[in-house]
Enzyme design. Structure first.
Site, PDB file in Angstrom:
ATOM      1  N   CYS A 111      16.268 -29.590 -46.967  1.00 57.94           N
ATOM      2  CA  CYS A 111      15.759 -30.075 -48.217  1.00 57.94           C
ATOM      3  C   CYS A 111      15.135 -31.639 -48.050  1.00 57.94           C
ATOM      4  O   CYS A 111      14.412 -31.990 -49.059  1.00 57.94           O
ATOM      5  CB  CYS A 111      16.825 -30.214 -49.228  1.00 57.94           C
ATOM      6  SG  CYS A 111      17.688 -28.330 -49.093  1.00 57.94           S
ATOM      7  N   HIS A 262      14.150 -33.562 -55.288  1.00 59.94           N
ATOM      8  CA  HIS A 262      14.317 -32.332 -54.881  1.00 59.94           C
ATOM      9  C   HIS A 262      15.046 -31.430 -55.863  1.00 59.94           C
ATOM     10  O   HIS A 262      15.589 -31.942 -56.588  1.00 59.94           O
ATOM     11  CB  HIS A 262      15.413 -32.415 -53.421  1.00 59.94           C
ATOM     12  CG  HIS A 262      15.828 -31.171 -53.073  1.00 59.94           C
ATOM     13  ND1 HIS A 262      14.808 -30.126 -52.431  1.00 59.94           N
ATOM     14  CD2 HIS A 262      16.912 -30.538 -52.647  1.00 59.94           C
ATOM     15  CE1 HIS A 262      15.472 -29.136 -52.319  1.00 59.94           C
ATOM     16  NE2 HIS A 262      16.834 -29.101 -52.206  1.00 59.94           N
ATOM     17  N   ASN A 292      14.714 -23.047 -55.336  1.00 59.14           N
ATOM     18  CA  ASN A 292      14.889 -24.079 -54.400  1.00 59.14           C
ATOM     19  C   ASN A 292      13.869 -23.821 -53.164  1.00 59.14           C
ATOM     20  O   ASN A 292      14.362 -22.808 -52.574  1.00 59.14           O
ATOM     21  CB  ASN A 292      16.367 -24.362 -53.932  1.00 59.14           C
ATOM     22  CG  ASN A 292      16.456 -25.388 -53.076  1.00 59.14           C
ATOM     23  OD1 ASN A 292      15.718 -26.009 -52.325  1.00 59.14           O
ATOM     24  ND2 ASN A 292      17.699 -25.720 -52.759  1.00 59.14           N
TER      25      ASN A 292
HETATM   26  O1  UT7 Z   1      19.224 -27.610 -51.618  1.00 56.53           O
HETATM   27  C1  UT7 Z   1      20.355 -27.610 -50.862  1.00 56.53           C
HETATM   28  C2  UT7 Z   1      21.459 -28.087 -51.378  1.00 56.53           C
HETATM   29  N1  UT7 Z   1      22.182 -27.110 -52.275  1.00 56.53           N
HETATM   30  C3  UT7 Z   1      22.700 -27.684 -53.331  1.00 56.53           C
HETATM   31  O2  UT7 Z   1      22.673 -28.699 -53.510  1.00 56.53           O
HETATM   32  C4  UT7 Z   1      23.457 -26.405 -54.041  1.00 56.53           C
HETATM   33  C5  UT7 Z   1      25.044 -27.238 -54.507  1.00 56.53           C
HETATM   34  N2  UT7 Z   1      25.709 -26.391 -55.198  1.00 56.53           N
HETATM   35  C6  UT7 Z   1      25.524 -25.753 -56.509  1.00 56.53           C
HETATM   36  O3  UT7 Z   1      24.391 -25.954 -56.999  1.00 56.53           O
HETATM   37  C7  UT7 Z   1      26.632 -25.046 -57.054  1.00 56.53           C
HETATM   38  O4  UT7 Z   1      27.584 -25.319 -56.474  1.00 56.53           O
HETATM   39  C8  UT7 Z   1      26.153 -23.644 -57.310  1.00 56.53           C
HETATM   40  C9  UT7 Z   1      25.227 -23.180 -58.336  1.00 56.53           C
HETATM   41  C10 UT7 Z   1      25.744 -23.052 -56.010  1.00 56.53           C
HETATM   42  C11 UT7 Z   1      27.523 -22.842 -57.727  1.00 56.53           C
HETATM   43  O5  UT7 Z   1      27.914 -23.238 -58.930  1.00 56.53           O
HETATM   44  P1  UT7 Z   1      29.438 -23.561 -58.983  1.00 56.53           P
HETATM   45  O6  UT7 Z   1      29.675 -24.139 -60.441  1.00 56.53           O
HETATM   46  O7  UT7 Z   1      29.950 -24.485 -58.038  1.00 56.53           O
HETATM   47  O8  UT7 Z   1      30.045 -22.207 -58.748  1.00 56.53           O
HETATM   48  P2  UT7 Z   1      31.132 -21.522 -57.806  1.00 56.53           P
HETATM   49  O9  UT7 Z   1      30.801 -21.495 -56.530  1.00 56.53           O
HETATM   50  O10 UT7 Z   1      32.365 -22.359 -58.018  1.00 56.53           O
HETATM   51  O11 UT7 Z   1      31.473 -20.028 -58.306  1.00 56.53           O
HETATM   52  C12 UT7 Z   1      31.888 -19.888 -59.521  1.00 56.53           C
HETATM   53  C13 UT7 Z   1      32.362 -18.435 -59.826  1.00 56.53           C
HETATM   54  C14 UT7 Z   1      32.727 -17.661 -58.681  1.00 56.53           C
HETATM   55  O12 UT7 Z   1      33.629 -16.572 -59.115  1.00 56.53           O
HETATM   56  P3  UT7 Z   1      35.174 -16.787 -59.440  1.00 56.53           P
HETATM   57  O13 UT7 Z   1      35.897 -17.315 -57.962  1.00 56.53           O
HETATM   58  O14 UT7 Z   1      35.312 -18.176 -60.372  1.00 56.53           O
HETATM   59  O15 UT7 Z   1      35.655 -15.514 -59.945  1.00 56.53           O
HETATM   60  C15 UT7 Z   1      31.650 -17.018 -57.606  1.00 56.53           C
HETATM   61  O16 UT7 Z   1      32.130 -15.656 -57.221  1.00 56.53           O
HETATM   62  O17 UT7 Z   1      30.830 -17.743 -59.718  1.00 56.53           O
HETATM   63  C16 UT7 Z   1      30.744 -16.573 -59.161  1.00 56.53           C
HETATM   64  N3  UT7 Z   1      29.421 -16.484 -58.473  1.00 56.53           N
HETATM   65  C17 UT7 Z   1      28.684 -15.864 -59.110  1.00 56.53           C
HETATM   66  N4  UT7 Z   1      28.671 -15.116 -60.320  1.00 56.53           N
HETATM   67  C18 UT7 Z   1      27.322 -14.428 -60.564  1.00 56.53           C
HETATM   68  C19 UT7 Z   1      28.635 -17.130 -57.489  1.00 56.53           C
HETATM   69  N5  UT7 Z   1      27.422 -16.701 -57.449  1.00 56.53           N
HETATM   70  C20 UT7 Z   1      27.415 -16.016 -58.315  1.00 56.53           C
HETATM   71  C21 UT7 Z   1      25.991 -15.425 -59.044  1.00 56.53           C
HETATM   72  N6  UT7 Z   1      26.260 -14.677 -60.086  1.00 56.53           N
HETATM   73  N7  UT7 Z   1      24.954 -15.451 -58.226  1.00 56.53           N
END
Ligand code: UT7
Length: 336
Positions: A111, A262, A292
């Site tokens: 990135c 980014h 992204n």
């Molecule tokens: O460019 C490279 C750098 N990348 C980044 O900067 C990304 C940084 N991270 C993020 O943007 C966020 O962490 C995400 C958008 C990737 C995820 O958001 P979050 O609020 O951190 O969600 P999480 O990973 O804690 O997941 C929350 C819940 C989980 O379920 P439980 O365990 O709470 O039941 C996941 O399994 O959401 C679930 N989940 C989804 N649900 C529906 C994860 N992905 C999905 C999905 N659709 N696509």
């Protein structure tokens, strides 16, 4: 002092628009989840057989058209999704464009790749090594993602796209395109967190022939991310590096007219802008349309911001990125 400028920004996207509802038919996810957590509404995927070098070539042809020449002394290409394990995409871009024998660099800073490329091009021109450099960031992610419920945390985030520009001294650069003087840049990395966002296989520590059916089964060939840790570090590091760069150059954040960061998550960009005291309307996001696109997000942002006539002469433009490595950086420009 010599003014070195970026100009002739252009983009190319995968040809298939994939909405959040389309993804909901491929895995357990929803438009609501994706929109609330990331701000993404759609992304573009390339047709099968199209590689990062192809999108890079499409964007570059448009940059060449705008700049009025296809003469460059060197290519710097940034990607984490090269067409092949080796060689890199720089040489493929070189030959597809018929640019005879010029050097081609590949940089692998994910990135942050485009910002690493800017610092490299700036230094190579300042030192007199080259006069005009093509800088292009390009990704085809769609073929490398686990498009299933197992891989949904990453599969919904990424899109295919490329962005390019030409970097040279202002004295030789065309005056009929928007030009950004590169004032300064600052880069960092910390490999201690390499495994927080990575793709383990294939790799030389464990080459393709040694990948077991079990490893395939468990998805070791797909990228993995500790989303929360990456999120927290992205906010912290992007804010830190922007503050450091601005203060080194005696520029206050209120003097920054445009922030073109980014595009990993609109929530990350809102938090960083807020911490930098840059008002939301000065932060330019494109993630809602393209997802992204990693090394291509920043040049795509510049391309779209130019198309929407956002820039006025003498304005300061700030950019920042954070990603796998971890790598991060910032650059400051002036519209000239
Ligand atoms: O460019 C490279 C750098 N990348 C980044 O900067 C990304 C940084 N991270 C993020 O943007 C966020 O962490 C995400 C958008 C990737 C995820 O958001 P979050 O609020 O951190 O969600 P999480 O990973 O804690 O997941 C929350 C819940 C989980 O379920 P439980 O365990 O709470 O039941 C996941 O399994 O959401 C679930 N989940 C989804 N649900 C529906 C994860 N992905 C999905 C999905 N659709 N696509």
């Amino acid at each position: 002092m010599t003014q070195i400028v970026m100009h002739s920004f252009a983009k190319a996207l995968g040809s298939r628009k994939i909405t959040n509802d389309d993804l909901s038919r491929m895995m357990e996810t929803s438009d609501e989840w994706i929109t609330q957590r990331t701000g993404i509404k759609s992304r573009f995927w390339a047709e099968p057989g199209i590689g990062s070098s192809d999108l890079a070539v499409d964007a570059t042809r448009e940059s060449f058209k705008q700049s009025g020449t296809d003469h460059v002394d060197a290519i710097i290409a940034a990607t984490l999704s090269p067409d092949h394990y080796f060689p890199g995409i720089g040489v493929l871009i070189q030959t597809k464009l018929g640019l005879k024998n010029i050097p081609a660099f590949d940089i692998r800073q994910q990135c942050s790749g485009f910002l690493y490329g800017i610092q490299m091009a700036h230094s190579l021109i300042k030192s007199g090594t080259y006069k005009r450099i093509l800088l292009v960031g390009s990704e085809v992610h769609s073929t490398g993602l686990d498009i299933s419920t197992r891989g949904r945390d990453l599969a919904v985030l990424f899109g295919d796209g490329a962005g390019s520009c030409i970097i040279e001294e202002a004295t030789t650069a065309p005056t009929n395109t928007t030009r950004f003087e590169i004032i300064d840049s600052e880069l960092h990395s910390d490999g201690a967190d390499a495994r927080e966002l990575w793709c383990e296989l294939p790799g030389s520590v464990h080459f393709t022939s040694a990948i077991t059916p079990d490893e395939f089964q468990h998805g070791a060939v797909f990228p993995k991310m500790n989303g929360r840790r990456v999120f927290e570090n992205a906010v912290k590091r992007m804010t830190e590096v922007c503050n450091s760069l601005l203060s080194k150059n005696n520029i206050k954040s209120e003097q920054v007219s445009h922030f073109i960061p980014h595009q990993a998550n609109t929530r990350i960009n809102e938090m960083v802008a807020n911490l930098l005291q840059i008002s939301p309307e000065r932060c330019f996001n494109t993630i809602q349309n393209y997802g992204n696109t990693t090394a291509a997000t920043i040049p795509i942002g510049f391309t779209d911001a130019i198309s929407s006539n956002r820039f006025k002469s003498q304005e300061f433009v700030l950019s920042a990125a954070f990603g796998s490595g971890f790598t991060w950086g910032s650059a400051i420009f002036k519209v000239v």
